[in-house]
Design a protein around this motif. Sequence first.
Motif, PDB file in Angstrom:
ATOM      1  N   GLY A 109       2.838 -16.151   3.353  1.00  0.00           N
ATOM      2  CA  GLY A 109       2.684 -15.222   2.439  1.00  0.00           C
ATOM      3  C   GLY A 109       1.726 -15.556   1.319  1.00  0.00           C
ATOM      4  O   GLY A 109       1.613 -16.685   0.833  1.00  0.00           O
ATOM      5  N   ARG A 131       5.423  -5.369  -5.444  1.00  0.00           N
ATOM      6  CA  ARG A 131       6.227  -5.911  -4.230  1.00  0.00           C
ATOM      7  C   ARG A 131       7.664  -5.085  -4.004  1.00  0.00           C
ATOM      8  O   ARG A 131       8.103  -4.620  -5.054  1.00  0.00           O
ATOM      9  CB  ARG A 131       6.398  -7.247  -4.032  1.00  0.00           C
ATOM     10  CG  ARG A 131       5.172  -7.991  -3.946  1.00  0.00           C
ATOM     11  CD  ARG A 131       5.548  -9.553  -4.301  1.00  0.00           C
ATOM     12  NE  ARG A 131       6.026 -10.221  -3.022  1.00  0.00           N
ATOM     13  CZ  ARG A 131       6.564 -11.288  -2.949  1.00  0.00           C
ATOM     14  NH1 ARG A 131       6.862 -12.040  -4.033  1.00  0.00           N
ATOM     15  NH2 ARG A 131       6.993 -11.824  -1.695  1.00  0.00           N
ATOM     16  N   GLY A 134       8.893  -2.514   0.671  1.00  0.00           N
ATOM     17  CA  GLY A 134       8.581  -2.446   2.173  1.00  0.00           C
ATOM     18  C   GLY A 134       6.894  -2.662   2.577  1.00  0.00           C
ATOM     19  O   GLY A 134       6.708  -2.832   3.734  1.00  0.00           O
ATOM     20  N   GLN A 135       6.170  -3.004   1.464  1.00  0.00           N
ATOM     21  CA  GLN A 135       4.815  -3.262   1.930  1.00  0.00           C
ATOM     22  C   GLN A 135       4.695  -4.601   2.563  1.00  0.00           C
ATOM     23  O   GLN A 135       5.219  -5.447   2.010  1.00  0.00           O
ATOM     24  CB  GLN A 135       4.091  -3.045   0.698  1.00  0.00           C
ATOM     25  CG  GLN A 135       4.062  -1.871  -0.251  1.00  0.00           C
ATOM     26  CD  GLN A 135       4.972  -2.247  -1.355  1.00  0.00           C
ATOM     27  OE1 GLN A 135       6.026  -2.924  -1.274  1.00  0.00           O
ATOM     28  NE2 GLN A 135       4.686  -1.317  -2.550  1.00  0.00           N
ATOM     29  N   ARG A 136       3.776  -4.444   3.465  1.00  0.00           N
ATOM     30  CA  ARG A 136       3.442  -5.891   4.178  1.00  0.00           C
ATOM     31  C   ARG A 136       2.082  -6.265   3.837  1.00  0.00           C
ATOM     32  O   ARG A 136       1.900  -7.733   3.481  1.00  0.00           O
ATOM     33  CB  ARG A 136       3.657  -5.652   5.608  1.00  0.00           C
ATOM     34  CG  ARG A 136       4.994  -5.518   6.128  1.00  0.00           C
ATOM     35  CD  ARG A 136       5.151  -5.633   7.524  1.00  0.00           C
ATOM     36  NE  ARG A 136       4.658  -4.083   8.197  1.00  0.00           N
ATOM     37  CZ  ARG A 136       4.417  -3.943   9.576  1.00  0.00           C
ATOM     38  NH1 ARG A 136       4.724  -4.771  10.258  1.00  0.00           N
ATOM     39  NH2 ARG A 136       4.064  -2.740   9.768  1.00  0.00           N
ATOM     40  N   ILE A 137       1.362  -5.696   3.608  1.00  0.00           N
ATOM     41  CA  ILE A 137      -0.158  -5.821   2.910  1.00  0.00           C
ATOM     42  C   ILE A 137      -0.433  -4.939   1.949  1.00  0.00           C
ATOM     43  O   ILE A 137      -0.439  -3.741   2.137  1.00  0.00           O
ATOM     44  CB  ILE A 137      -1.064  -5.585   4.159  1.00  0.00           C
ATOM     45  CG1 ILE A 137      -1.212  -6.785   5.276  1.00  0.00           C
ATOM     46  CG2 ILE A 137      -2.423  -6.015   3.510  1.00  0.00           C
ATOM     47  CD1 ILE A 137      -2.059  -6.830   6.470  1.00  0.00           C
ATOM     48  N   ILE A 184      -0.515 -10.433   1.030  1.00  0.00           N
ATOM     49  CA  ILE A 184       0.167 -10.248   2.501  1.00  0.00           C
ATOM     50  C   ILE A 184       1.355 -11.222   2.521  1.00  0.00           C
ATOM     51  O   ILE A 184       1.412 -12.357   2.367  1.00  0.00           O
ATOM     52  CB  ILE A 184      -0.897 -11.197   3.245  1.00  0.00           C
ATOM     53  CG1 ILE A 184      -2.436 -10.440   2.947  1.00  0.00           C
ATOM     54  CG2 ILE A 184      -0.715 -10.844   4.643  1.00  0.00           C
ATOM     55  CD1 ILE A 184      -3.460 -11.195   3.744  1.00  0.00           C
ATOM     56  N   GLU A 185       2.301 -10.333   2.873  1.00  0.00           N
ATOM     57  CA  GLU A 185       3.849 -10.832   3.146  1.00  0.00           C
ATOM     58  C   GLU A 185       3.761 -11.601   4.404  1.00  0.00           C
ATOM     59  O   GLU A 185       2.967 -11.428   5.414  1.00  0.00           O
ATOM     60  CB  GLU A 185       4.694  -9.627   3.048  1.00  0.00           C
ATOM     61  CG  GLU A 185       4.546  -8.640   1.860  1.00  0.00           C
ATOM     62  CD  GLU A 185       5.539  -9.690   0.962  1.00  0.00           C
ATOM     63  OE1 GLU A 185       6.001 -10.889   0.862  1.00  0.00           O
ATOM     64  OE2 GLU A 185       5.551  -9.008  -0.120  1.00  0.00           O
ATOM     65  N   GLU A 187       5.562 -11.304   6.833  1.00  0.00           N
ATOM     66  CA  GLU A 187       5.719 -10.512   7.977  1.00  0.00           C
ATOM     67  C   GLU A 187       4.770  -9.988   8.630  1.00  0.00           C
ATOM     68  O   GLU A 187       4.530  -9.558   9.837  1.00  0.00           O
ATOM     69  CB  GLU A 187       6.855  -9.483   7.588  1.00  0.00           C
ATOM     70  CG  GLU A 187       8.102  -9.887   7.041  1.00  0.00           C
ATOM     71  CD  GLU A 187       8.230 -10.487   5.787  1.00  0.00           C
ATOM     72  OE1 GLU A 187       9.282 -11.094   5.541  1.00  0.00           O
ATOM     73  OE2 GLU A 187       7.242 -10.334   5.050  1.00  0.00           O
ATOM     74  N   ALA A 188       3.689  -9.982   7.872  1.00  0.00           N
ATOM     75  CA  ALA A 188       2.404  -9.469   8.431  1.00  0.00           C
ATOM     76  C   ALA A 188       1.291 -10.455   9.113  1.00  0.00           C
ATOM     77  O   ALA A 188       0.380  -9.924   9.607  1.00  0.00           O
ATOM     78  CB  ALA A 188       1.498  -8.816   7.177  1.00  0.00           C
TER      79      ALA A 188
END
Length: 251
Positions: A109, A131, A134-137, A184-185, A187-188
């Motif tokens: 991240g 943040r 649910g946003q990933r980017i 950028i999380e 998960e992405a």
Amino acid sequence: MIGLVLAAGAGRRLRPYTDNLPKALVPVVEPTDGGEPRTVLDLTLANFAEVGLDEAAIVVGYRKEAVYERRAELESRYGVKLTLVENDKAEEWNNAYSLWCARDVIKQGVILANGDTVHPASVEKTLLAARGQGQRILLALDTVKKLADEEMKVVADPVTGVRRITKLMDPTEATGEYIGVTLIEPEAAAELADALRTTFERDPQLYYEDGYQELVNRGFQVDTTPIGEVSWVEIDNHDDLARGREIACRY
């Protein structure tokens, strides 16, 4: 979460400053106490420290030895542990490949900042505050500035996210300008790395923002958050550098 800076570019339009330095190490704030001048890299690391990041990675390439030489001093000055990631094609390929080189770092991240963007820490604070939905980017977007042809323009919806991101767009169609800072999380990471690979394999001269568009085309939601009325500049040429020096003195 850690910081990530893309600092591999040659910055040919800033010569002679970049004859022996990467663009991220061109001075933008001259010292008043006889110390070292501050560069875009200095300003970015200071921003990371201000928002509580104590670790950062820097993608290096062109004149990378200059960053290695300053590494210990930068760590001491900003209290941020630095990892250097080498881009072996920095003088041949564009930054889609440069960001892909940091694919393992992104798994932690990151807050990504371009190595040529002068901006205040309020940008990082805005991204971090947004943040948790649910946003990933999440892209930092200037929705105030009047746009022209050269800017990285974005069409986005507050619910469904980015639809287009490109310089090749009528400015009147854009929601705003992407300023070169992204959250950028973890998960992405895998999907972004795959999109970046597809992008530079299609054309090594493409931008990482084209990788974001590749993600969007695949159905991945890339979100944005407006940064408000903020003074910032992307330093591409000598006029930009003059503007960057004017802005940086305020931070």
